[in-house]
Design an enzyme around this catalytic site. Structure first.
Site, mmCIF file in Angstrom:
data_model
loop_
_atom_site.group_PDB
_atom_site.id
_atom_site.type_symbol
_atom_site.label_atom_id
_atom_site.label_comp_id
_atom_site.label_asym_id
_atom_site.label_seq_id
_atom_site.Cartn_x
_atom_site.Cartn_y
_atom_site.Cartn_z
ATOM 1 N N GLU A 163 -6.630 13.903 7.774
ATOM 2 C CA GLU A 163 -5.939 12.817 7.066
ATOM 3 C C GLU A 163 -4.829 13.387 6.193
ATOM 4 O OE1 GLU A 163 -6.088 9.751 8.333
ATOM 5 O OE2 GLU A 163 -8.211 9.561 7.807
ATOM 6 N N ASP A 219 -0.602 14.656 9.241
ATOM 7 C CA ASP A 219 0.350 14.421 10.357
ATOM 8 C C ASP A 219 1.797 14.704 9.970
ATOM 9 O OD1 ASP A 219 0.502 12.061 8.806
ATOM 10 O OD2 ASP A 219 0.662 10.727 10.548
ATOM 11 N N ALA A 256 -6.028 -2.535 6.685
ATOM 12 C CA ALA A 256 -7.335 -1.951 6.378
ATOM 13 C C ALA A 256 -7.375 -0.456 6.670
ATOM 14 C CB ALA A 256 -8.431 -2.681 7.160
ATOM 15 N N GLY A 257 -6.201 0.155 6.806
ATOM 16 C CA GLY A 257 -6.163 1.597 7.080
ATOM 17 C C GLY A 257 -6.507 1.911 8.523
ATOM 18 N N SER A 308 -2.850 -1.017 11.830
ATOM 19 C CA SER A 308 -2.411 -2.332 12.329
ATOM 20 C C SER A 308 -0.887 -2.443 12.435
ATOM 21 C CB SER A 308 -2.967 -3.457 11.449
ATOM 22 O OG SER A 308 -2.590 -3.269 10.104
ATOM 23 N N GLU A 325 9.229 1.797 11.611
ATOM 24 C CA GLU A 325 8.480 1.872 10.350
ATOM 25 C C GLU A 325 9.225 2.718 9.308
ATOM 26 O OE1 GLU A 325 4.841 1.054 10.518
ATOM 27 O OE2 GLU A 325 4.209 1.934 8.627
ATOM 28 N N ASP A 381 -0.597 7.117 13.709
ATOM 29 C CA ASP A 381 -1.009 5.785 14.169
ATOM 30 C C ASP A 381 -0.380 5.425 15.517
ATOM 31 O OD1 ASP A 381 -2.058 5.907 11.661
ATOM 32 O OD2 ASP A 381 -0.856 4.297 10.808
ATOM 33 N N TYR A 391 1.863 6.447 -1.076
ATOM 34 C CA TYR A 391 1.994 7.193 0.186
ATOM 35 C C TYR A 391 3.297 7.991 0.246
ATOM 36 C CZ TYR A 391 1.874 8.299 5.126
ATOM 37 O OH TYR A 391 1.864 8.983 6.323
#
Ligand code: GLA
Length: 350
Positions: A17, A20, A106-107, A110, A143, A155, A204
């Site tokens: 986690e 990346d 929700a992590g 999505s 994004e 993701d 983030y």
């Protein structure tokens, strides 16, 4: 008038986690839950979107060539069409209906799943030659360059290449992948804390900036470049909180390597301990957990999980709890009994 449907799954991440965007290692598993986009081509430049999801707005429209960011989920669609047009693709207007059985925010990836499902639908609609690698790249650019979340590619790659019964080890340095089958003795309960935090405006982007600052201090291009060096020497040279941020990233890559060994040798107890160590590092060193996520992790261990950790970017969202095969639903139910109202069981994986 043509019709086309696109679907893309969400993901969990077994381990790896916030590695990346530091050219590190990740190990996602695709969920069976995802986002579906049903699109119909139009004649003009207008894109009309409607969704059944509990988000605002439920309906939106905008013109291709006039995409302007407004901070809502619609930015993901605007980003996709803006990047496609910038790359020279012939995209016209369309109507799209979006449905999702994946909890949003929700992590569980999505945003990426939505962008990829949309890309799949409109590439069919307008015969655009976009392969999986390009799909992930465009969704990621939408994004980062449009929506303003400086996320890594976990993701998008997980949604495009991920498998629902195996973990996929991805080396973010070259996007090389290796399938790591999950032992038949374990399963993962995915539990949503019901608390949310907006990535784009939250911590983030700050964490990412801190990693870049640490690289400048250390004179390396990415934190992956210090993987082989003694950690104590490195951490000593950094001011707080960069020392803790770097310690998380370096030790997390090491935990991914140990997790691969534990999975391959079927050492479920070792895997559980590695997941719990990852959570402590994310909470204490990286500072991306919340009281709710910390509480869920403790409750999961008390309820008999072999280990547990928050999953995804953090600042709210979900945890994964590692359980012996068949015991996941019981563990999750015991956790929710003590956690209270806002918690939900999202899935048992695989
Ligand atoms: C979010 C981002 C990913 C990744 C994770 C943390 O899901 O979108 O790129 O950084 O957080 O591992």
């Amino acid at each position: 008038m043509r019709r086309a449907t696109g679907h893309a799954p969400g993901r969990i991440n077994l381990i790896g986690e916030h590695t990346d965007y530091n050219d590190g290692l990740v190990m996602p598993i695709a969920l069976r839950l995802g986002v579906t986009v049903e699109a119909i081509s139009g004649h003009d430049k207008t894109v009309r979107l409607t969704t059944d999801a509990a988000v605002e707005p439920r309906e939106a429209d905008y013109d291709i060539g006039a995409e302007r960011r407004d901070g809502t989920w619609v930015d993901r669609a605007r980003g996709v069409t803006a990047i496609l047009s910038r790359d020279g693709a012939a995209v016209r207007g369309f109507d799209a209906q979006i449905t999702s059985d994946l909890p949003l925010g929700a992590g569980l990836g999505s945003s990426a799943a939505f962008a990829i499902a949309l890309l799949r639908a409109i590439s069919k609609l307008f015969d655009l030659p976009i392969d999986d690698a390009a799909t992930a790249r465009i969704a990621h650019a939408a994004e980062n360059e449009f929506a303003g979340a400086r996320s890594g590619m976990l993701d998008q790659l997980a949604s495009v290449y991920g498998r629902s019964s195996d973990a996929l080890l991805i080396d973010m340095r070259d996007h090389g992948t290796q399938v790591i089958p999950l032992p038949p003795t374990i399963e993962l309960a995915v539990i949503d804390s019901g608390t949310r935090h907006e990535h784009a405006t939250g911590g983030y982007n700050q964490r990412r900036a801190e990693c870049e600052e640490a690289c400048l201090h250390l004179g390396v291009a990415t934190l992956r470049d210090i993987d082989e060096r003694p950690l104590d020497d490195i951490v000593e040279r950094l001011p707080a909180p960069l020392d803790r941020r770097v310690r998380h990233v370096v030790t997390e890559n090491a935990r991914v390597r140990r997790a691969v060994k534990a999975v391959r040798s079927g050492d479920d107890a070792a895997l559980g301990a590695i997941l719990s160590a990852s959570h402590r590092s994310l909470s204490d060193d990286y500072g991306v957990s919340t009281p709710e996520l910390d509480q869920l992790v403790v409750l999961a261990t008390d309820a008999g999980a072999l280990g547990a950790r928050m999953v995804g970017g953090g600042f709210g969202g979900s945890i994964i709890a590692l359980a012996r095969r068949g015991e996941g639903p019981g563990v999750a139910a015991r956790v929710l009994e003590r956690y209270g109202g806002t918690g939900k069981i999202v899935a048992i994986v695989p």
